[in-house]
Design an enzyme around this catalytic site. Structure first.
Site, mmCIF file in Angstrom:
data_model
loop_
_atom_site.group_PDB
_atom_site.id
_atom_site.type_symbol
_atom_site.label_atom_id
_atom_site.label_comp_id
_atom_site.label_asym_id
_atom_site.label_seq_id
_atom_site.Cartn_x
_atom_site.Cartn_y
_atom_site.Cartn_z
ATOM 1 N N CYS A 57 0.864 -1.604 -0.030
ATOM 2 C CA CYS A 57 -0.361 -0.300 0.239
ATOM 3 C C CYS A 57 1.218 1.103 -0.572
ATOM 4 C CB CYS A 57 -1.133 0.316 1.128
ATOM 5 S SG CYS A 57 -2.353 -1.016 1.260
ATOM 6 N N ARG A 79 3.435 -0.382 -5.062
ATOM 7 C CA ARG A 79 3.548 -0.810 -3.888
ATOM 8 C C ARG A 79 2.055 -1.354 -3.828
ATOM 9 N NH1 ARG A 79 7.242 1.347 -0.317
ATOM 10 N NH2 ARG A 79 5.391 0.571 1.817
ATOM 11 N N TRP A 84 -2.965 -2.237 -1.697
ATOM 12 C CA TRP A 84 -2.269 -3.962 -1.554
ATOM 13 C C TRP A 84 -3.601 -4.653 -0.791
ATOM 14 C CZ3 TRP A 84 -0.621 -8.502 0.849
ATOM 15 C CH2 TRP A 84 0.149 -9.193 -0.371
ATOM 16 N N ASN A 133 -0.494 1.902 5.949
ATOM 17 C CA ASN A 133 -0.081 0.943 5.250
ATOM 18 C C ASN A 133 0.472 0.218 6.184
ATOM 19 O OD1 ASN A 133 1.912 -0.738 3.872
ATOM 20 N ND2 ASN A 133 2.982 0.773 4.048
ATOM 21 N N GLY A 134 -0.061 -1.168 6.247
ATOM 22 C CA GLY A 134 0.158 -2.642 6.979
ATOM 23 C C GLY A 134 -0.877 -3.281 7.642
ATOM 24 N N GLU A 139 15.796 -17.267 -12.004
ATOM 25 C CA GLU A 139 14.885 -16.059 -12.432
ATOM 26 C C GLU A 139 14.596 -16.355 -13.357
ATOM 27 O OE1 GLU A 139 14.338 -13.844 -9.899
ATOM 28 O OE2 GLU A 139 15.199 -11.955 -11.618
ATOM 29 N N LYS A 192 10.616 -14.520 -13.368
ATOM 30 C CA LYS A 192 10.522 -12.904 -14.243
ATOM 31 C C LYS A 192 9.033 -13.324 -15.627
ATOM 32 C CE LYS A 192 11.755 -11.056 -12.605
ATOM 33 N NZ LYS A 192 12.760 -10.573 -11.594
ATOM 34 N N GLU A 194 6.212 -14.352 -13.717
ATOM 35 C CA GLU A 194 4.958 -13.358 -12.267
ATOM 36 C C GLU A 194 4.718 -12.079 -12.616
ATOM 37 O OE1 GLU A 194 7.321 -10.340 -10.115
ATOM 38 O OE2 GLU A 194 9.557 -10.619 -11.372
ATOM 39 N N HIS A 227 15.588 -36.901 -13.079
ATOM 40 C CA HIS A 227 15.217 -37.146 -11.815
ATOM 41 C C HIS A 227 13.646 -36.162 -11.921
ATOM 42 C CE1 HIS A 227 18.797 -38.138 -10.258
ATOM 43 N NE2 HIS A 227 19.511 -37.081 -10.980
ATOM 44 N N LYS A 231 5.003 -4.006 -5.587
ATOM 45 C CA LYS A 231 6.637 -4.189 -5.130
ATOM 46 C C LYS A 231 7.563 -4.153 -3.796
ATOM 47 C CE LYS A 231 10.643 -2.872 -7.365
ATOM 48 N NZ LYS A 231 10.890 -3.515 -8.290
HETATM 49 C C1 F6R Z 1 10.466 -10.598 -8.405
HETATM 50 C C2 F6R Z 1 10.787 -9.529 -7.193
HETATM 51 C C3 F6R Z 1 10.803 -10.397 -5.988
HETATM 52 C C4 F6R Z 1 11.272 -9.218 -5.448
HETATM 53 C C5 F6R Z 1 11.114 -10.155 -3.690
HETATM 54 C C6 F6R Z 1 12.300 -8.767 -2.392
HETATM 55 O O1 F6R Z 1 11.040 -9.724 -9.440
HETATM 56 O O2 F6R Z 1 10.379 -8.748 -7.448
HETATM 57 O O3 F6R Z 1 10.246 -11.352 -5.521
HETATM 58 O O4 F6R Z 1 12.421 -10.199 -4.913
HETATM 59 O O5 F6R Z 1 9.819 -9.773 -3.030
HETATM 60 O O6 F6R Z 1 11.947 -7.660 -2.505
HETATM 61 P P1 F6R Z 1 13.489 -6.531 -2.237
HETATM 62 O O7 F6R Z 1 14.075 -7.144 -2.783
HETATM 63 O O8 F6R Z 1 12.848 -5.031 -1.820
HETATM 64 O O9 F6R Z 1 13.009 -7.686 -0.569
#
Ligand code: F6R
Length: 614
Positions: free
Chosen positions: A2, A27, A74, A100-101, A487, A491, A494, A510, A609
């Site tokens: 949020c 956020r 969020w 927020n929280g 990774e 990507k 998501e 396996h 994010k």
């Molecule tokens: C994926 C992504 C998330 C963050 C994860 C940790 O693209 O961005 O998987 O890597 O939420 O976030 P941080 O790095 O801010 O602790």
């Protein structure tokens, strides 16, 4: 998660709030709202959906106040709908809050308030909090600041809040525990926001509230900060923002993600700037240097992180074990914090986090600190909670990352981890001077190699067109590029919502090999270093089962080119640097596939994010 924003001054609050919400939308973006405070009463608009939907809904509404707060959500408690959207109003209609929280004990508070005759319209914990504030204000005849403080001392959980009273158009009260809150200080005006981006064009001076602090922001007066627990006045430091407007705008790109992918030559360079002096063979990192004896004596390094940052941690494990010969364990922060881990005084716990606010990573660090470990932070956001609680650390200097899918922050994390591993390796005597010098030199060339890797964009776009309708995808790699495979898969899933899995290539036999058929695209990182021949054998195994191979190879590669359906060439490099280069085409691929599938690249569904709830 949020985002909250607020304004009090002589400008119109509405445009500042709406633009601020757009900048904070990373956020959370499932609903949005604002409330403006006029002498004749409050004007509140809120809706399920994004900030643009809020703007639509606000058309025709009176929008000329110079005090107000806004929110982008969020969802945690209650589905995203108009009623659950913030702001929330107290029962007598006087108080409004954005939050927020999570208020963990909201059920207990709600029961107490029911017995006092309160009613609730939403399913949120936030509505409970604003009514608790009203309850104290009315029952104890308190001013807003004291009522907020009383209420916050009863709350268990995490919060950044901003509260206004319709009876007072000169004041906003804010508080923070566990969720970030910045106050921008202008000339006769104040801004409130979850990060500084909403007010960067208005002022460079900001106060970052610490956990457990609250502030009364009054028109024409100095901001008064106090401790929630005992009302003690605090004299906050005023920070000068290093952020500018250009950094948080799209700069001509269609999406932030594409902009951020293309910024990587610069962000990696910025991360090394002033630290790596390749000609002198010097790596300057005060955070490591000041604690070198501790690092040298460390029996073990534990890396804690989530998501993409956890993948960076896995590469860190390879780098630090190989170059510095210190045993490394990499843990999901969310698991680590709840499993009573064994931590000794000689352990070093490194947290990796772009936002520096991830709740699980923060909690894991606090636990490690309590158990006596030395804690080190690798964060991107300056002044973030993780950066502040660590004993030492290194910022990544990737600049603001706004696209929800992490790209430039990841490669900046890999750059910092490489610098750390090289520095430790040198000072522990594990690396010969010759190898150290040659790796330092090569590291300094990585930004230009990343530039070259970005030239794969056209071929990657063609490949994306072919596989954009796939329902599943596999990503394979070995050694340093096993995390790259993880990774790459993250990507893709998501932002394009294609189911994708990353595996160490040798694990195929396996189980996962059963999935291979002519419809399965398999992305293989097959650079000419490390376990190249073994990866070639893994490719043969997939080929014999009719899988479609898309291989990321070193330029000039012949062997894999003969086997694969498509190859994407990246520049020649040592294995240590290959995750940085191999990630570039995989980021581009997920971007193009998502765009072709019509997905919202910068704000994928269900995500946010900054994950400030566990
Ligand atoms: C994926 C992504 C998330 C963050 C994860 C940790 O693209 O961005 O998987 O890597 O939420 O976030 P941080 O790095 O801010 O602790």
């Amino acid at each position: 998660m949020c985002g909250i924003v607020g304004y009090i001054g002589s400008r119109e609050a509405y445009p500042i709030i709406i633009n601020g919400l757009k900048r904070l939308e990373y956020r959370g973006y499932d609903s949005a709202g604002f409330v403006l405070n006029y002498p004749e009463g409050l004007e509140m608009v809120k809706t399920k959906g994004k900030v643009v939907d809020l703007e639509d809904k606000a058309q025709g509404v009176k929008l000329h106040a110079n005090i107000g707060v806004g929110h982008t959500r969020w969802a945690t408690h209650g589905v995203p709908n108009d009623i659950n959207s913030h702001p929330h109003m107290s029962n007598n209609g006087n108080l409004v809050i954005v939050h927020n929280g999570i208020i963990e004990n909201y059920e207990a508070i709600k029961i107490k308030l029911y017995s006092e005759g309160y009613v609730f319209h939403s399913e949120t914990d936030t509505e409970v909090l604003v009514n608790l504030i009203e309850y104290f204000k009315e029952k104890e005849n308190l001013n807003l600041t004291d009522a907020v403080r009383y209420a916050l001392t009863e709350v268990i959980g995490a919060f950044a809040i901003a509260v206004m009273d319709s009876q007072n158009t000169d004041e906003i009260v804010v508080g923070r525990l566990g969720s970030p809150l910045a106050i921008g200080i202008g000339e006769d005006e104040f801004f409130i926001a979850s990060d500084a981006s909403p007010f960067v064009e208005f002022t460079k001076d900001a106060i970052y509230l610490e956990d457990g602090e609250m502030a009364t922001i009054k028109r024409g007066e100095k901001v008064k900060v106090r401790k929630i627990v005992d009302n003690k006045e605090v004299h906050p430091s005023i920070h000068e923002l290093q952020l500018d407007l250009e950094q948080i705008e799209k700069g001509g790109y269609e999406h932030f993600m594409l902009k951020e992918i293309n910024e990587q030559p610069k962000s990696i360079h910025d991360t090394m700037r002033g630290r790596l002096l390749p000609d002198e063979g010097i790596i300057k990192m005060a955070g490591i240097w000041d604690h070198m004896e501790r690092f040298k004596k460390a029996k073990r390094i534990i890396i804690v992180a989530c998501g993409t940052s956890w993948h960076a941690g896995l590469v860190g494990e390879y780098l630090i074990e190989e170059l510095a010969r210190i045993p490394v364990e990499v843990e999901y922060a969310s698991e680590f914090r709840y499993r009573n881990p064994i931590i000794n005084k000689n352990d070093i716990v490194i947290a990796i986090s772009q936002s520096g606010e991830t709740a699980d990573t923060l909690a894991a660090l606090k636990l490690a600190k309590e158990k006596g470990a030395f804690i080190y932070g690798i964060c991107n956001v300056v002044g973030s909670s993780i950066a502040r609680i660590t004993d030492a650390g290194s910022y990544t200097h990737a600049g603001p990352e706004i696209g929800v899918a992490s790209t430039k922050a990841f490669t900046a994390q890999l750059t910092i981890l490489t610098l750390i591993a090289l520095k430790l390796g040198k000072h522990k005597g594990n690396l010969s001077n010759e190898r150290f010098m040659s790796l330092c030199y090569e590291l300094s060339t990585i930004p230009s190699k990343v530039e070259k890797a970005l030239n794969t964009n056209d071929i990657v776009k063609k490949i994306s067109e072919i596989y954009k309708d796939a329902e599943n995808a596999l990503y394979l790699g070995r050694g340093y590029n096993f995390p790259t495979a993880l990774e790459g898969a993250l990507k893709l899933k998501e932002i394009s919502y294609i189911h994708a899995e990353g595996y160490p290539a040798a694990e195929m036999k396996h189980g996962p090999i059963a999935l291979i058929d002519e419809n399965m695209p398999v992305f293989v990182i097959a650079i000419n270093k490390g376990h190249y021949e073994k990866v070639v054998s893994n490719i043969q195994e997939i080929k014999s089962r009719s899988g479609q191979i898309i291989a990321v190879v070193t330029e000039g590669d012949k062997q894999v080119r003969d086997l694969a359906d498509h190859v994407i060439e990246i520049p020649e490099c040592s294995e240590e640097f290959s995750p940085i280069l191999a990630s570039i085409p995989l980021q581009l691929l997920s971007y193009h596939v998502a765009v072709m599938r019509g997905c919202n690249v910068d704000q994928p569904r269900n995500l946010a994010k900054s994950v400030t709830v566990e």
